[in-house]
Write a protein that holds these residues in place. Sequence first.
Motif, PDB file in Angstrom:
ATOM      1  N   SER A 230      46.261  35.831  42.127  1.00  0.00           N
ATOM      2  CA  SER A 230      45.496  35.369  43.286  1.00  0.00           C
ATOM      3  C   SER A 230      45.537  36.363  44.446  1.00  0.00           C
ATOM      4  O   SER A 230      44.687  36.321  45.326  1.00  0.00           O
ATOM      5  N   GLN A 231      46.525  37.280  44.474  1.00  0.00           N
ATOM      6  CA  GLN A 231      46.622  38.248  45.563  1.00  0.00           C
ATOM      7  C   GLN A 231      45.703  39.442  45.371  1.00  0.00           C
ATOM      8  O   GLN A 231      45.466  40.200  46.293  1.00  0.00           O
TER       9      GLN A 231
ATOM     10  N   LYS B  30      42.469  41.400  45.266  1.00  0.00           N
ATOM     11  CA  LYS B  30      41.155  41.254  45.881  1.00  0.00           C
ATOM     12  C   LYS B  30      40.203  42.324  45.339  1.00  0.00           C
ATOM     13  O   LYS B  30      40.593  43.217  44.594  1.00  0.00           O
ATOM     14  N   SER B  31      38.952  42.217  45.743  1.00  0.00           N
ATOM     15  CA  SER B  31      37.952  43.207  45.368  1.00  0.00           C
ATOM     16  C   SER B  31      37.017  43.443  46.547  1.00  0.00           C
ATOM     17  O   SER B  31      35.842  43.116  46.500  1.00  0.00           O
ATOM     18  N   ASN B  32      37.570  43.978  47.628  1.00  0.00           N
ATOM     19  CA  ASN B  32      36.775  44.281  48.821  1.00  0.00           C
ATOM     20  C   ASN B  32      37.129  45.678  49.322  1.00  0.00           C
ATOM     21  O   ASN B  32      37.893  45.838  50.261  1.00  0.00           O
TER      22      ASN B  32
ATOM     23  N   THR C 126      46.804  45.771  51.006  1.00  0.00           N
ATOM     24  CA  THR C 126      46.107  44.954  50.016  1.00  0.00           C
ATOM     25  C   THR C 126      46.412  45.461  48.616  1.00  0.00           C
ATOM     26  O   THR C 126      46.803  46.624  48.432  1.00  0.00           O
TER      27      THR C 126
ATOM     28  N   GLU D 157      44.184  45.583  45.126  1.00  0.00           N
ATOM     29  CA  GLU D 157      42.777  45.400  44.796  1.00  0.00           C
ATOM     30  C   GLU D 157      42.490  45.750  43.336  1.00  0.00           C
ATOM     31  O   GLU D 157      43.212  46.517  42.701  1.00  0.00           O
TER      32      GLU D 157
END
Length: 212
Positions: free
Chosen positions: A20-21, A23-25, A78, A80
Amino acid sequence: MAIHLYKTSTPSTRNGAVDSQVKSNPRNNLIYGQHHCSKGRNARGIITAGHRGGGHKRLYRKIDFRRNEKDIYGRIVTIEYDPNRNAYICLKHYGDGEKRYILHPRGAIIGDTIVSVWEEVLIDQKEESTSTDMPLGTAIHNIEITLGKGGQLARAAGAVAKLIAKEGKSATLKLPSGEVRLISKNCSATVGQVGNVGVNQKSLGRADLNVG
């Protein structure tokens, strides 16, 4: 990392799980477009590799394989997803304001501090690194072959090499393939194993996870 279980809304999400940690930004200044136009064809336009072409567009993330920000502490902001590799990547904020992507080391979490010395050392936020000499048996990845070119060996998810000997100006490494290779002791490497170790395993089902 926390595991998020998908609800079964389509056949592809049945028994699916994801961190859940992750990301894709991606940041706009650390990506650029890449053009895939060959579609399996050679310079004459003849298909030499079948079943190539199509697929989703990918933006390439600029990964810092050189790690040339020496003795400057950086914090992982982050973790990713990168469509161009099976390992995760981290966005690292350095103390001098520089922001770069690095390969995600196994066990590193958001908020950890990483410092680059003569070798890459993963340290806690309150500790200091004084040793610049890797002991024998150290697990490493992102290993340079040519001095100053950046890491080229052991960069895939779960990859790890081992430092087994040092003599003169050379160091002996055992690579993930089992090959024993000699490189210069001045070449840099990152301590630890590349993250996303279970990438080649099947998706975890709900019965396989201890969610109680």
